[in-house]
Design a protein around this motif. Structure first.
Motif, PDB file in Angstrom:
ATOM      1  N   CYS A 184     -47.861 -17.371 -27.373  1.00 35.05           N
ATOM      2  CA  CYS A 184     -47.327 -16.024 -27.642  1.00 35.05           C
ATOM      3  C   CYS A 184     -48.057 -14.924 -26.860  1.00 35.05           C
ATOM      4  O   CYS A 184     -49.275 -14.817 -26.917  1.00 35.05           O
ATOM      5  CB  CYS A 184     -47.422 -15.740 -29.134  1.00 35.05           C
ATOM      6  N   GLY A 198     -46.495 -17.799 -33.444  1.00 36.28           N
ATOM      7  CA  GLY A 198     -46.072 -16.771 -32.505  1.00 36.28           C
ATOM      8  C   GLY A 198     -45.181 -15.736 -33.144  1.00 36.28           C
ATOM      9  O   GLY A 198     -44.693 -15.910 -34.262  1.00 36.28           O
ATOM     10  N   CYS A 205     -42.640 -16.932 -26.472  1.00 35.33           N
ATOM     11  CA  CYS A 205     -42.204 -17.555 -27.734  1.00 35.33           C
ATOM     12  C   CYS A 205     -40.770 -18.046 -27.612  1.00 35.33           C
ATOM     13  O   CYS A 205     -40.429 -19.146 -28.067  1.00 35.33           O
ATOM     14  CB  CYS A 205     -42.283 -16.554 -28.886  1.00 35.33           C
TER      15      CYS A 205
END
Ligand SMILES: [Zn+2]
Length: 217
Positions: A184, A198, A205
């Motif tokens: 992320c 994330g 993501c």
């Protein structure tokens, strides 16, 4: 022995699985502290190396990009968007080249000439240093620079995220990748999804999630 560049992300952790299966030699994982905003990446890299039984070293490069005022959304507070030259602000100029050079330097006195990097040119963000011609050129340049045959292995250049997930699953490591790697761009480690932690919204993501869903649905 081969050196694997381990970022803490999905791709490089999967590359470590690949190297364990395909390279019949001991491995050493290298990570780089380069002023990345999300230090959780380094913690993830360490944990992945530990769980897979590979020695791990973090090389301290300092905050080069920030120091030199080269902006990137990975090293400074910057919105993630596409710049006029067509690259996302998450591009860190020269990063993969620098990492390969540093890994080759680290390996030099140790006689290590094989470098494994988990970069992919498919369903990625168009980073120029994740493409085949770059890998070939880096290998040629390092071979000339060090006067020994350096090998740059990028086994996932043509793999997409779904293939990475399926491969990890075939190695019994789907959960390890989901739980222990970090992708992320927002550094979110609070929201846990089947595909990992994330925000679920940033481009990293979204790629990771879409790949997971394609792989297992
Ligand atoms: Zn995210």
């Amino acid at each position: 022995m081969a050196i694997i560049l381990l970022s803490g992300g999905q791709d490089s952790a999967t590359a470590l699985l690949w190297a364990q299966e395909n390279l019949k030699e001991p491995l050493w994982a290298l990570s780089f502290s380069y002023g990345q905003r999300h230090l959780v990446e380094l913690a993830c890299a360490h944990r992945v190396a530990q769980l897979l039984g590979v020695p791990h070293t973090v090389l301290e490069l300092g905050s080069l990009w920030a120091q030199w005022e080269v902006p990137s959304a990975l090293t400074a507070e910057k919105p993630i968007q596409v710049t006029p030259d067509g690259l996302p602000t998450t591009f860190v100029p020269g990063r993969n080249l620098l990492f390969l050079v540093v890994a080759a330097i680290w390996g030099y006195p140790r006689g290590e000439t094989r470098l494994v990097i988990g970069a992919s040119q498919v369903d990625y963000s168009g980073y120029p240093d994740c493409r085949g011609p770059f890998m070939a050129a880096a290998q040629a340049a390092l071979t000339q620079a060090l006067d020994r045959p350096i090998e740059v292995l990028a086994p996932f250049l043509d793999w997409d995220k779904a293939q990475l997930w399926r491969y990890a699953d075939s190695r019994g490591a789907r959960e390890l990748i989901a739980e222990e790697t970090h992708t992320c761009y927002q550094g979110d480690r609070t929201h846990r999804h089947p595909w990992g932690y994330g925000c679920g919204a940033c481009p990293a993501c979204q790629l990771r999630k879409a790949g997971y869903e394609r792989a297992f649905s």
